[in-house]
Design a protein around this motif. Sequence first.
Motif, short mmCIF file in Angstrom:
data_model
loop_
_atom_site.label_atom_id
_atom_site.label_comp_id
_atom_site.label_asym_id
_atom_site.label_seq_id
_atom_site.Cartn_x
_atom_site.Cartn_y
_atom_site.Cartn_z
N MET A 127 -12.50 -0.62 4.24
CA MET A 127 -12.79 -1.25 5.53
C MET A 127 -14.26 -1.64 5.63
O MET A 127 -14.59 -2.70 6.16
CB MET A 127 -12.42 -0.31 6.68
CG MET A 127 -10.95 -0.28 6.97
SD MET A 127 -10.56 0.66 8.45
CE MET A 127 -10.36 2.29 7.76
N ALA A 158 -7.71 9.30 -0.23
CA ALA A 158 -7.11 8.26 0.61
C ALA A 158 -8.02 7.91 1.79
O ALA A 158 -8.22 6.74 2.12
CB ALA A 158 -5.74 8.71 1.11
N GLU A 159 -8.57 8.92 2.43
CA GLU A 159 -9.47 8.69 3.57
C GLU A 159 -10.75 7.98 3.12
O GLU A 159 -11.20 7.03 3.76
CB GLU A 159 -9.82 10.01 4.26
CG GLU A 159 -8.66 10.67 4.96
CD GLU A 159 -8.12 9.85 6.12
OE1 GLU A 159 -8.90 9.16 6.80
OE2 GLU A 159 -6.89 9.91 6.35
N GLY A 193 -9.89 4.34 2.09
CA GLY A 193 -9.65 3.51 3.26
C GLY A 193 -10.93 3.15 3.99
O GLY A 193 -11.15 2.00 4.38
N ILE A 228 0.84 -1.20 0.00
CA ILE A 228 0.00 0.00 0.00
C ILE A 228 0.87 1.25 0.00
O ILE A 228 0.59 2.21 -0.73
CB ILE A 228 -0.96 -0.02 1.21
CG1 ILE A 228 -2.01 -1.12 1.02
CG2 ILE A 228 -1.63 1.34 1.40
CD1 ILE A 228 -2.88 -1.36 2.22
#
Length: 174
Positions: free
Chosen positions: A76, A68-69, A72, A37
Motif C-alpha cells: 500500500m 502478510a501484514e 500489505g 491474492i
Amino acid sequence: VAAGFATGAAGYALLAFADTDSLVLVLIACGVLASGIVMVVSQITDLAMGSAPVERAGSAASLMETAAEFGGALGMAILGSIGTAIYRHDIPGSAPAAAHETLGGALAIAARLPERTGDALASTAREAFTSGMQGAAIAGALLPAGAAVPAARALRGIRVGDKWTGKNQPRTDK
C-alpha cells in the motif's frame, strides 16, 4: 500459486482501464484482484503450515501473519506513493496548495470556489486521481505478473507433506 499471481495481475490490469465513471469496472477488477491474492495466500499458508513441525506451528502461523501484514502495508505504501506522485504531477501548479495534497482537499476547495472555477478544479483533480490510480495499478500488475513464472518453477516439485509430522516429501508422480 502461479495462477493466483496471474489472476491478481489481471485484476490490477483491469483496474488500469478504469476511468472517473467506471465504478462497475473498479468493482470487477477488485474482485478479480482479491481472488488472485486469496489463491496465493491460501496456498502459501497451506505450504508453510503443512511443512512446519507440530511443535513450531504457532511460530509458523505468527510468522505468516506478520509477513502478510508487513507485505500489505509495504504494498500500500509503495503503490500509494506512485499514485500520489502521479496525482501531484497532474494537478496544475496554479491550483491551491491543498489541492496538491489529496483529492479530498481539492474537492473541498472546489466546493468553496465560484461554480465554474470549482467545477474545473474538481474535474481536473478527479482526472489526476484517476491517472494516479491507473499508474499504481500498472505498477501493481507488474509484480504478480513477474512472480507467476518463478513461482511455477520453484514450487513445481513441492508437495505439502503429512500435516501431523510436518515432513515434506518431494513429488514422485511427475
